[in-house]
Design an enzyme around this catalytic site. Structure first.
Site: not given
Lengths: 253, 253
Positions: A50, A52, A110, A197
């Site tokens: 999910r 951002d 990622y 991040r």
């Protein structure tokens, strides 16, 4: 009732993330709407990752249940006709009814892209974080080595996280240079809220000399968000793939 | 009065091209507005390459005259503060008052990107032309060899062209593969209206077997637009640089 698995790519720029929110466009909402328009059914997709607001994906996974007789592989092209061109179904197939995209043993990868130039490049603005000044990639690689392995990542997640355990395993963390872009590629068995991040922001601060590489070890040990570095902005981040380790997403023939 | 040269990059997606048009956002209009906001002067920039709607650029060139005392190199950061983030000044300096960006001996380089995948990728939709099916790059390279050199490109320009002569020189035309993208990189002393897009469309049709590579020679000889291939869509095209051969854009020290 059949369960269909979708592989989904999207440009997250104009979306408020994956999850449905009142009065904000989300990926989930667009998928539900496209399925409704195609099959007439009021369904809700369940997503694997999910993401951002502003975050992109290739290979994200969603499932939904349908009474439709459309063959599993035909949903790819059928749904793409009802989706905006910022969301694309890359593949689709039928899976067994007990497959859940989040309650599985997975490895997610990622990629985070940093544009290291004097002035920003407009064509890259939605897909990179623009950072000026010199960045020592070798120091970033040194710091990255401390992240790999099983650790408690409490220092590297948003304090608002709802996760019960903050222990995760990182299988690999590469720092690569491609022209004027620095690419951070990270693979793990799961990621806490904002974890990629915060790792990226911290590694960039190491590259800029704000932290010594070995200080990352202390950051992990502190289990305190305030000790780690800054949170990199969302637009540089892309989910690039999810592997289902136990193969419980096998196609139904 | 001083003449300032700007090096300009832009994501052309949301613009109706370079040239000012009534009631449509253009690059020229945004630059004029930013200069007016910075200096208070009502100026009009003159562009080197007046790109079409949806076409992008790095290294496009614009000049304007100003009474401002701002040093030439300071316009880069000063103007970027007044520009939308889809347009960026990459560099700026003072040039002699008789420098005109179009009345010069130049070599321009354009790049066209084709995404050759089964389903489109949303992140690439504004920067590539999505073409499905198998494409024979070797055949495209063979065809490209006929384009290089001095030719009358009447068959490869939009019939609406206003150019007096349709003779141009192509110095190089490369066809490259980068993962699932095919890149056409072309360098010439000038390009007619839609010329790069018609060359691209034709080369793709050669790659798909619609034309034999050697037929490109006959297309050139025919001097008839209807004989050449299709016009590729704008969003795959980027101006990637302009060289001023006679160095008449030398910095004023």
């Amino acid at each position: 009732m059949r369960r269909i698995k979708l592989i989904v790519a999207y440009d997250g720029t104009e979306y408020s993330g994956w999850q449905i929110q009142p009065e904000a466009p989300t990926i989930e909402m667009c998928l539900d709407k496209a399925i409704r328009e195609l099959t007439g059914e009021n369904v809700h997709v369940t997503g694997a990752s999910r993401t951002d607001a502003g975050v992109h994906a290739y290979g994200n996974v969603a499932v939904f249940d349908t009474e439709s007789t459309i063959p599993g592989d035909r949903f790819t092209f059928a749904l793409n006709r009802f989706l905006p061109d910022s969301i694309v179904i890359q593949d689709s197939w039928e899976v067994s009814g007990d497959f859940h995209p989040r309650h599985c043993n997975t490895r997610k990868t990622y990629e985070y892209r940093i544009l290291n130039t004097v002035v920003p490049l407009p064509q890259k603005r939605n897909f990179t974080w623009h950072v000026t000044g010199s960045i020592d990639i070798e120091k970033m690689k040194e710091a990255a080595a401390y992240i790999v392995g099983e650790h408690d990542f409490k220092s590297f997640c948003c304090v608002r996280t709802q996760a019960e355990s903050t222990v995760r395993t990182i299988y690999s963390l590469e720092v690569l240079q491609e022209g004027s872009e620095i690419i951070i590629r990270i693979k793990g068995n799961g990621f806490l809220y904002n974890m990629v991040r915060i790792i990226t922001g911290t590694l960039i601060q190491v590259g800029k000399g704000r932290f010594k590489p070995e200080y990352v070890k202390q950051m992990l040990e502190a289990k305190d968000r305030t000790v780690a570095g800054q949170t990199a902005p969302p637009q540089g981040l892309t989910l690039v793939g999810i592997e289902y380790v136990d193969n419980d997403d096998a196609r139904v023939v």
